[in-house]
Design a protein around this motif. Structure first.
Motif, PDB file in Angstrom:
ATOM      1  N   GLN A  22      -7.529  22.293 -20.484  1.00  0.00           N
ATOM      2  CA  GLN A  22      -7.009  21.421 -19.964  1.00  0.00           C
ATOM      3  C   GLN A  22      -6.704  21.398 -18.437  1.00  0.00           C
ATOM      4  N   ILE A  23      -6.599  22.775 -17.890  1.00  0.00           N
ATOM      5  CA  ILE A  23      -6.769  23.195 -16.355  1.00  0.00           C
ATOM      6  C   ILE A  23      -7.983  22.624 -15.737  1.00  0.00           C
ATOM      7  N   GLU A  24      -9.258  22.999 -16.552  1.00  0.00           N
ATOM      8  CA  GLU A  24     -10.438  22.503 -15.933  1.00  0.00           C
ATOM      9  C   GLU A  24     -10.554  21.064 -15.902  1.00  0.00           C
ATOM     10  N   PRO A 152      -3.552  22.824  -9.800  1.00  0.00           N
ATOM     11  CA  PRO A 152      -2.939  22.423 -11.082  1.00  0.00           C
ATOM     12  C   PRO A 152      -2.735  23.991 -12.135  1.00  0.00           C
ATOM     13  N   SER A 153      -3.587  24.766 -12.039  1.00  0.00           N
ATOM     14  CA  SER A 153      -3.170  25.953 -12.449  1.00  0.00           C
ATOM     15  C   SER A 153      -2.041  26.860 -12.213  1.00  0.00           C
ATOM     16  N   GLY A 154      -1.554  26.522 -11.200  1.00  0.00           N
ATOM     17  CA  GLY A 154      -0.694  27.382 -10.485  1.00  0.00           C
ATOM     18  C   GLY A 154      -0.815  28.272  -9.629  1.00  0.00           C
ATOM     19  N   SER A 155      -2.093  28.462  -9.321  1.00  0.00           N
ATOM     20  CA  SER A 155      -2.484  29.239  -8.182  1.00  0.00           C
ATOM     21  C   SER A 155      -2.528  28.798  -6.988  1.00  0.00           C
ATOM     22  N   PHE A 156      -1.870  29.725  -5.843  1.00  0.00           N
ATOM     23  CA  PHE A 156      -1.842  29.255  -4.482  1.00  0.00           C
ATOM     24  C   PHE A 156      -2.422  30.058  -3.487  1.00  0.00           C
TER      25      PHE A 156
END
Lengths: 237, 192
Positions: A22-24, A152-156
């Motif tokens: 879903q993240i991809e 979208p994954s929440g990585s920053f």
């Protein structure tokens, strides 16, 4: 307001090879969104985006893609506009909560972390899908000018200069050549608009791009079309 | 009390329940970081609880923000925490003293039990002896005192005021905060 979730299980689950599909897919949605890019200069940050409207009938004054989270922080996105609006709303609330508690403008890395936290929640909660946007967060605080990307994954993570959305890899290559760590903000604005022009389909003018700048006065400003026109005509010379 | 690029905060060390003295060594002034001192008077259990509560918040702040909190920000945090219990308050009167910014400008703040803030430039007082303290401080305070003189003035004010108040005394402690650090001295008071 919490939406009633009728599902107790997450819709984002691991595939056998360890990926969260879903993240991809969400990242694919970002990749096909309008180009946005940001450059961190030594004395400020600039973010620009393409505001290509599907038809000339749309009133472009009503569409504002670059938004302020508070006086000192601006955001732009690539991906799904409605998802972006929801995130802006949540991020503004968090930033005001921080201000209520500490009477201080929230630092850029802290709000980026909180927004990333929200986006991560939606990859693990029941009955929801990830946000289909990547954000570029630009601000100036006690750590100087900063530019963060939230996925979208929440990585920053923080960038010196980057591009997201359509044509992002070409734009990034272009930026790699032109970026200098001691760049000043005016130079950065010119470089940003030039980079945007490289991948632009059609004629670029002051109505189909948006430019947002924050300098060491720590006030984020979205440039008026007249100012953008000046920068564009400088480049055309 | 504020001096020239320095602040001092002083308090007595009696812990009593009405007219019974329970302890002689209750320390009610706490160091938040190298720039901020925080003192409280009032209900002892609330003092202890809030001490732990602010320690918790400050530890998280240091970890998340990767920096030390400034005295002004801490003062607002205290006020907000107190107001969040507006209809069931903590029965304390906090005082925040610190040095703000790169110039080490003295910063003083006092709030009431529900977080109404005041930022005086000269001195703040709180506690059962606050009326006596107010009078003595008014008399002896002058602007731009150096740390040694500030220490003298604060000590004399405290000693004079606790002698007038039956519920204060039994030892006192004075902290002087400058950009070089905190000096702490304990004073002998009348033990009655």
């Amino acid at each position: 307001m919490k939406k009633m979730s009728f599902f107790n299980f997450s819709l984002t689950t691991f595939s056998p090879n360890g990926k969260l599909l879903q993240i991809e897919h969400a990242l694919k949605a970002v990749e096909s969104g309008a180009t946005s890019l940001g450059i961190k200069a030594s004395n400020g940050v600039v973010i620009v985006t393409v505001k290509k409207l599907p038809t000339t009938l749309i009133d472009e004054n009503s569409v504002k893609k670059i938004q302020k989270l508070n006086d000192g922080i601006g955001v732009i996105y690539s991906g799904l506009g409605p998802d972006y609006r929801v995130l802006i709303s949540k991020a503004r609330k968090k930033s005001q909560q921080y201000f209520k508690q500490y009477n201080e403008i929230i630092p850029v890395n802290i709000i980026s972390r909180k927004v990333a936290g929200i986006m991560q929640e939606f990859t693990q909660s029941g009955g929801v899908r990830p946000f289909g946007v990547s954000l570029l967060v630009a601000g100036y605080d006690h750590n100087g000018p900063q530019l963060f990307q939230v996925d979208p994954s929440g990585s920053f993570w923080a960038w010196k200069a980057t591009a997201i959305g359509k044509n992002s890899s070409n734009s990034k290559k272009f930026l790699e050549k032109r970026y200098k760590p001691d760049m000043e903000i005016e130079d950065a604005i010119n470089t940003a608009i030039l980079t945007l022009k490289e991948g632009f389909e059609g004629e670029m003018d002051e109505f189909n791009i948006e430019v947002g700048v924050i300098k060491n006065d720590k006030k984020f400003r979205i440039l008026e079309p007249e100012e953008v026109k000046d920068y564009i005509s400088e480049l055309n010379l | 009390m504020a001096g020239k690029n320095c602040v001092a905060i002083a308090g007595d060390t009696r812990f009593g329940v009405r007219n019974q003295t329970v302890a002689l060594d209750s320390n009610r002034i706490f160091k938040i970081n190298n720039r901020t001192l925080f003192g409280m008077t009032g209900l002892n259990t609330d003092i202890l609880t809030l001490r732990e509560s602010f320690k918790f918040q400050m530890n998280l702040y240091n970890l998340e923000e990767e920096r030390e909190i400034s005295p002004k920000t801490f003062a607002h945090n205290v006020a907000q925490t107190l107001y969040s219990k507006r209809f069931g308050p903590y029965f304390i009167t906090p005082i925040i003293a610190g040095l703000e910014g790169e110039d080490y400008t003295p910063f003083l703040c006092a709030t009431d039990l529900i977080g109404a803030m005041e930022f005086p430039k000269s001195f703040v007082v709180a506690g059962t002896g606050e009326e006596s303290l107010m009078g003595v401080c008014e008399t002896f305070y002058k602007e731009n005192m150096e740390p040694e003189e500030l220490f003298e003035v604060v000590s004399q004010c405290l000693l004079a005021a606790v002698d007038r108040d039956a519920l204060s005394g039994w030892g006192s402690v004075v902290h002087v905060l400058t950009k070089d650090g905190i000096t702490t001295k304990r004073l002998r008071t009348r033990k009655d």
